[in-house]
Design a protein around this motif. Structure first.
Motif, PDB file in Angstrom:
ATOM      1  N   MET A  60       9.035   4.121  46.358  1.00  0.00           N
ATOM      2  CA  MET A  60       8.489   2.761  46.275  1.00  0.00           C
ATOM      3  C   MET A  60       7.547   2.499  47.454  1.00  0.00           C
ATOM      4  N   LYS A  61       7.887   3.013  48.628  1.00  0.00           N
ATOM      5  CA  LYS A  61       7.007   2.843  49.789  1.00  0.00           C
ATOM      6  C   LYS A  61       5.674   3.561  49.562  1.00  0.00           C
ATOM      7  N   GLU A  62       5.718   4.724  48.939  1.00  0.00           N
ATOM      8  CA  GLU A  62       4.481   5.445  48.635  1.00  0.00           C
ATOM      9  C   GLU A  62       3.648   4.685  47.606  1.00  0.00           C
ATOM     10  N   TYR A  63       4.317   4.102  46.629  1.00  0.00           N
ATOM     11  CA  TYR A  63       3.584   3.311  45.640  1.00  0.00           C
ATOM     12  C   TYR A  63       2.947   2.088  46.307  1.00  0.00           C
ATOM     13  N   HIS A  64       3.669   1.486  47.244  1.00  0.00           N
ATOM     14  CA  HIS A  64       3.116   0.335  47.973  1.00  0.00           C
ATOM     15  C   HIS A  64       1.843   0.734  48.732  1.00  0.00           C
ATOM     16  N   LYS A  65       1.850   1.914  49.332  1.00  0.00           N
ATOM     17  CA  LYS A  65       0.651   2.404  50.025  1.00  0.00           C
ATOM     18  C   LYS A  65      -0.502   2.576  49.053  1.00  0.00           C
ATOM     19  N   LYS A  66      -0.203   3.066  47.861  1.00  0.00           N
ATOM     20  CA  LYS A  66      -1.238   3.217  46.823  1.00  0.00           C
ATOM     21  C   LYS A  66      -1.811   1.849  46.450  1.00  0.00           C
ATOM     22  N   GLN A  67      -0.944   0.843  46.334  1.00  0.00           N
ATOM     23  CA  GLN A  67      -1.405  -0.506  46.006  1.00  0.00           C
ATOM     24  C   GLN A  67      -2.356  -1.044  47.084  1.00  0.00           C
ATOM     25  N   VAL A  68      -1.993  -0.842  48.336  1.00  0.00           N
ATOM     26  CA  VAL A  68      -2.832  -1.314  49.440  1.00  0.00           C
ATOM     27  C   VAL A  68      -4.188  -0.611  49.402  1.00  0.00           C
ATOM     28  N   ALA A  69      -4.184   0.680  49.146  1.00  0.00           N
ATOM     29  CA  ALA A  69      -5.440   1.435  49.062  1.00  0.00           C
ATOM     30  C   ALA A  69      -6.295   0.921  47.898  1.00  0.00           C
ATOM     31  N   GLN A  70      -5.675   0.641  46.760  1.00  0.00           N
ATOM     32  CA  GLN A  70      -6.416   0.104  45.620  1.00  0.00           C
ATOM     33  C   GLN A  70      -7.023  -1.259  45.948  1.00  0.00           C
ATOM     34  N   LEU A  71      -6.267  -2.090  46.631  1.00  0.00           N
ATOM     35  CA  LEU A  71      -6.791  -3.404  47.032  1.00  0.00           C
ATOM     36  C   LEU A  71      -7.957  -3.261  47.996  1.00  0.00           C
ATOM     37  N   ASN A  72      -7.840  -2.358  48.949  1.00  0.00           N
ATOM     38  CA  ASN A  72      -8.938  -2.134  49.902  1.00  0.00           C
ATOM     39  C   ASN A  72     -10.202  -1.683  49.173  1.00  0.00           C
ATOM     40  N   THR A  73     -10.048  -0.852  48.168  1.00  0.00           N
ATOM     41  CA  THR A  73     -11.193  -0.396  47.373  1.00  0.00           C
ATOM     42  C   THR A  73     -11.841  -1.575  46.650  1.00  0.00           C
ATOM     43  N   LEU A  74     -11.012  -2.449  46.075  1.00  0.00           N
ATOM     44  CA  LEU A  74     -11.552  -3.614  45.371  1.00  0.00           C
ATOM     45  C   LEU A  74     -12.294  -4.558  46.328  1.00  0.00           C
ATOM     46  N   VAL A  75     -11.736  -4.753  47.517  1.00  0.00           N
ATOM     47  CA  VAL A  75     -12.387  -5.618  48.504  1.00  0.00           C
ATOM     48  C   VAL A  75     -13.745  -5.031  48.902  1.00  0.00           C
ATOM     49  N   LEU A  79     -17.693  -6.631  48.387  1.00  0.00           N
ATOM     50  CA  LEU A  79     -18.692  -6.787  49.443  1.00  0.00           C
ATOM     51  C   LEU A  79     -20.053  -6.231  49.024  1.00  0.00           C
ATOM     52  N   GLY A  80     -20.068  -5.474  47.951  1.00  0.00           N
ATOM     53  CA  GLY A  80     -21.304  -4.854  47.467  1.00  0.00           C
ATOM     54  C   GLY A  80     -21.983  -5.684  46.390  1.00  0.00           C
ATOM     55  N   GLN A  81     -22.952  -5.063  45.744  1.00  0.00           N
ATOM     56  CA  GLN A  81     -23.708  -5.710  44.677  1.00  0.00           C
ATOM     57  C   GLN A  81     -22.969  -5.573  43.350  1.00  0.00           C
ATOM     58  N   LEU A  82     -22.643  -6.694  42.735  1.00  0.00           N
ATOM     59  CA  LEU A  82     -21.976  -6.716  41.434  1.00  0.00           C
ATOM     60  C   LEU A  82     -22.619  -7.795  40.571  1.00  0.00           C
ATOM     61  N   SER A  83     -22.596  -7.580  39.279  1.00  0.00           N
ATOM     62  CA  SER A  83     -23.041  -8.645  38.377  1.00  0.00           C
ATOM     63  C   SER A  83     -22.043  -9.795  38.480  1.00  0.00           C
ATOM     64  N   ARG A  84     -22.433 -10.963  38.018  1.00  0.00           N
ATOM     65  CA  ARG A  84     -21.547 -12.126  38.091  1.00  0.00           C
ATOM     66  C   ARG A  84     -20.233 -11.862  37.343  1.00  0.00           C
ATOM     67  N   GLY A  85     -20.337 -11.260  36.143  1.00  0.00           N
ATOM     68  CA  GLY A  85     -19.144 -10.967  35.349  1.00  0.00           C
ATOM     69  C   GLY A  85     -18.244  -9.939  36.012  1.00  0.00           C
ATOM     70  N   ASP A  86     -18.849  -8.880  36.558  1.00  0.00           N
ATOM     71  CA  ASP A  86     -18.048  -7.856  37.234  1.00  0.00           C
ATOM     72  C   ASP A  86     -17.384  -8.414  38.482  1.00  0.00           C
ATOM     73  N   ARG A  87     -18.100  -9.267  39.217  1.00  0.00           N
ATOM     74  CA  ARG A  87     -17.515  -9.881  40.416  1.00  0.00           C
ATOM     75  C   ARG A  87     -16.298 -10.719  40.034  1.00  0.00           C
ATOM     76  N   GLN A  88     -16.417 -11.498  38.962  1.00  0.00           N
ATOM     77  CA  GLN A  88     -15.293 -12.329  38.508  1.00  0.00           C
ATOM     78  C   GLN A  88     -14.109 -11.458  38.106  1.00  0.00           C
ATOM     79  N   LYS A  89     -14.394 -10.384  37.381  1.00  0.00           N
ATOM     80  CA  LYS A  89     -13.330  -9.473  36.938  1.00  0.00           C
ATOM     81  C   LYS A  89     -12.618  -8.866  38.146  1.00  0.00           C
ATOM     82  N   ILE A  90     -13.368  -8.378  39.118  1.00  0.00           N
ATOM     83  CA  ILE A  90     -12.772  -7.728  40.298  1.00  0.00           C
ATOM     84  C   ILE A  90     -11.983  -8.747  41.124  1.00  0.00           C
ATOM     85  N   MET A  91     -12.501  -9.969  41.258  1.00  0.00           N
ATOM     86  CA  MET A  91     -11.764 -10.994  42.006  1.00  0.00           C
ATOM     87  C   MET A  91     -10.441 -11.328  41.317  1.00  0.00           C
TER      88      MET A  91
END
Length: 165
Positions: A60-75, A79-91
């Motif tokens: 479970m701790k390893e899965y939690h680390k994976k979740q944090v990494a996925q969130l960091n990727t989304l953040v 910060l980059g260039q996204l269409s309005r729809g893609d930005r809404q989806k990612i948020m």
């Protein structure tokens, strides 16, 4: 419309592990991607419980680390260039992922080691049935068929303990 959303969900669930999640998100409409991330969250927590049952205490701790990494990727994506729809989806995925991360952190803090613990069963858990080709929503001992009504690409409320109830 409902058949299209349902077909999209089946395809998205099947394709989830074919490429990195941050790329997979762009392959599917927002509603489908959001629901499928929740389906896979439920499945991955279930896999972590299975690994813990087999004796791997840090699953479970390893899965939690994976979740944090996925969130960091989304953040980083936000910060980059996204269409309005893609930005809404990612948020929106970020909002749901933060809640999912917090649930896993709470289970780690409470030393939950199986999927029958109330802290897990009390969560809204989505699952995909390959046999029925349907999505189901479970919470506690209730099970509901996902109805595939069109929701669009809209923001979600931040999930707090109060809204969670």
């Amino acid at each position: 419309m409902r058949a299209t959303v349902r077909d999209g969900m089946g395809a998205a669930v099947a394709a989830y592990e074919d490429k990195p999640r941050d790329q997979w998100l762009f392959d599917h409409p927002a509603q489908v991607a959001l629901c499928c991330t929740q389906i896979w969250w439920t499945a991955e927590v279930g896999m972590a419980f299975s690994r813990m049952k087999e004796g791997y205490e840090k699953a479970m701790k390893e899965y939690h680390k994976k979740q944090v990494a996925q969130l960091n990727t989304l953040v980083t994506m936000l910060l980059g260039q996204l269409s309005r729809g893609d930005r809404q989806k990612i948020m929106t995925v970020c909002t749901i992922d933060v809640h999912a991360r917090d649930v896993v952190a709470k289970m780690i803090a409470q030393k939950v080691d199986n999927g029958q613990a109330f802290v897990w069963l009390a969560q809204l858990r989505h699952r995909w049935s390959d046999e029925e080709r349907h999505c189901w929503a479970n919470i506690c001992d209730a099970q509901f068929l996902y109805c595939y009504e069109y929701l669009g690409n809209t923001p979600r409320l931040v999930i707090t303990p109060l809204t969670d109830r």
